[in-house]
Design a protein around this motif. Sequence first.
Motif, mmCIF file in Angstrom:
data_model
loop_
_atom_site.group_PDB
_atom_site.id
_atom_site.type_symbol
_atom_site.label_atom_id
_atom_site.label_comp_id
_atom_site.label_asym_id
_atom_site.label_seq_id
_atom_site.Cartn_x
_atom_site.Cartn_y
_atom_site.Cartn_z
ATOM 1 N N ASP A 1 37.253 29.245 40.195
ATOM 2 C CA ASP A 1 37.232 29.508 38.759
ATOM 3 C C ASP A 1 35.836 29.946 38.347
ATOM 4 N N THR B 1 35.427 31.460 35.310
ATOM 5 C CA THR B 1 35.421 31.559 33.841
ATOM 6 C C THR B 1 34.440 30.587 33.199
ATOM 7 N N GLY C 1 36.971 35.781 35.420
ATOM 8 C CA GLY C 1 38.286 35.468 35.964
ATOM 9 C C GLY C 1 38.310 34.278 36.909
ATOM 10 N N ARG C 2 39.505 33.963 37.357
ATOM 11 C CA ARG C 2 39.700 32.900 38.328
ATOM 12 C C ARG C 2 40.627 33.400 39.438
ATOM 13 N N GLN D 1 45.625 35.609 44.343
ATOM 14 C CA GLN D 1 45.981 35.949 42.970
ATOM 15 C C GLN D 1 44.718 35.920 42.114
ATOM 16 N N TYR E 1 43.190 36.328 38.191
ATOM 17 C CA TYR E 1 43.425 36.340 36.750
ATOM 18 C C TYR E 1 42.154 36.853 36.091
ATOM 19 N N ASN F 1 42.627 36.810 31.443
ATOM 20 C CA ASN F 1 44.049 36.723 31.816
ATOM 21 C C ASN F 1 44.889 37.907 31.327
ATOM 22 N N VAL G 1 46.598 40.411 35.747
ATOM 23 C CA VAL G 1 46.880 39.468 36.824
ATOM 24 C C VAL G 1 47.271 40.279 38.060
ATOM 25 N N THR H 1 47.872 40.538 42.418
ATOM 26 C CA THR H 1 48.285 39.789 43.596
ATOM 27 C C THR H 1 48.132 40.664 44.830
ATOM 28 N N HIS I 1 48.890 42.489 30.541
ATOM 29 C CA HIS I 1 49.378 41.945 29.280
ATOM 30 C C HIS I 1 48.689 42.655 28.121
#
Length: 360
Positions: free
Chosen positions: A2, A4, A11-12, A112, A114, A118, A121, A123, A175
Amino acid sequence: LDLTKYNKWFGRFVFTGFAEDRRTTNDFIDYNAQQAAAGTTVGGGPGVVTYTGGNSANNYFTSNTAILPTLFTDVPFLNPNGTVTKNFTTVYALKEEEKDITKLTTTAVVVQAYLLDNLAVGTFGLRRDVDKAGFAASSTDSASGLQLPLPTSDFSTGPLTTVQAQTKTYGVVLHGPKIGEVNLKWLSVGYDQSQNFIPNAGSIDLLGNSTADPTGTTKDYSIMVDLFGGRLNAKIDWYTTVAANAADATVNFPLVQWTIPFEVNENNGGGNGSGVGAYADLAHQVGFAGYQSGLAPGITTGDPRLANAYTSSQQSKGMEFELTYNVTKNWRVFGTVTRQQAEESNIAPSLTSFINGRIA
């Protein structure tokens, strides 16, 4: 991992690993009830028939459980010379035994990410498969004509055949952001692409050539919306899947694995001349001594190596639409509409050439 805590935009990251080592063995054993000391295992049984029920009224549907043939000991028997002697005894004799072994080692890692608070995202997955396979079959004793069982630990004739491959999978979901008065958080779009590989070690065709391993790719595009505070969800997907060298089950079973070897092999079992294939028998009847099956040495009827012998190319395209409405916390209504178009091509061309060559 993480990041953030240093900056929300860093990101994480989530890392997942997987490892598996699998060993699978099969032992198929087939017996015949036959006359003791008869010296043959195929076509030499006493012809025991078990009635399993049924009649014309119920379309001869089986109503009784089949039972094993009853063995006989010293029952009256009419010899070829017309003499009745009390010496007909039956035993269970090995008809055939087939073994196979598969050793599959799989390792995989998935990452993954993020990112962008977020909003994105991603992968990425990497997988490696190592497949080792072997096959073994019982042999015929030249003196007695009986089948010789395989040793307990013998699952392969010779070293195991090895194939290996590495496949990748990656995708991203974006998103919608909120910028000033413009709020697009209800909207998401996604893209995924994956490779696939099916280990097929040890598979061969009728000529003994190794069968290529099935491989393919899948691409998926999607749009998702979340409206009315999560009450209405909709998703639409468009996908394309392409598979090369996919095993063609309708060709391989029973035609390739059973029918062709049974008909064309010079000997389908039995050391005393029993079990001769139909074509070899016809050649013998007309006095032709040079008959050859055209199959690779060692190919047997039902040979497990032929289960995936011939392949085809396959492609499917489609669309899927999902709609979900959450009426209350415990009441959900949903529906799905799917459309798909599938095509198959390049179906077992080498098998077609083999058959045409024999017909010609």
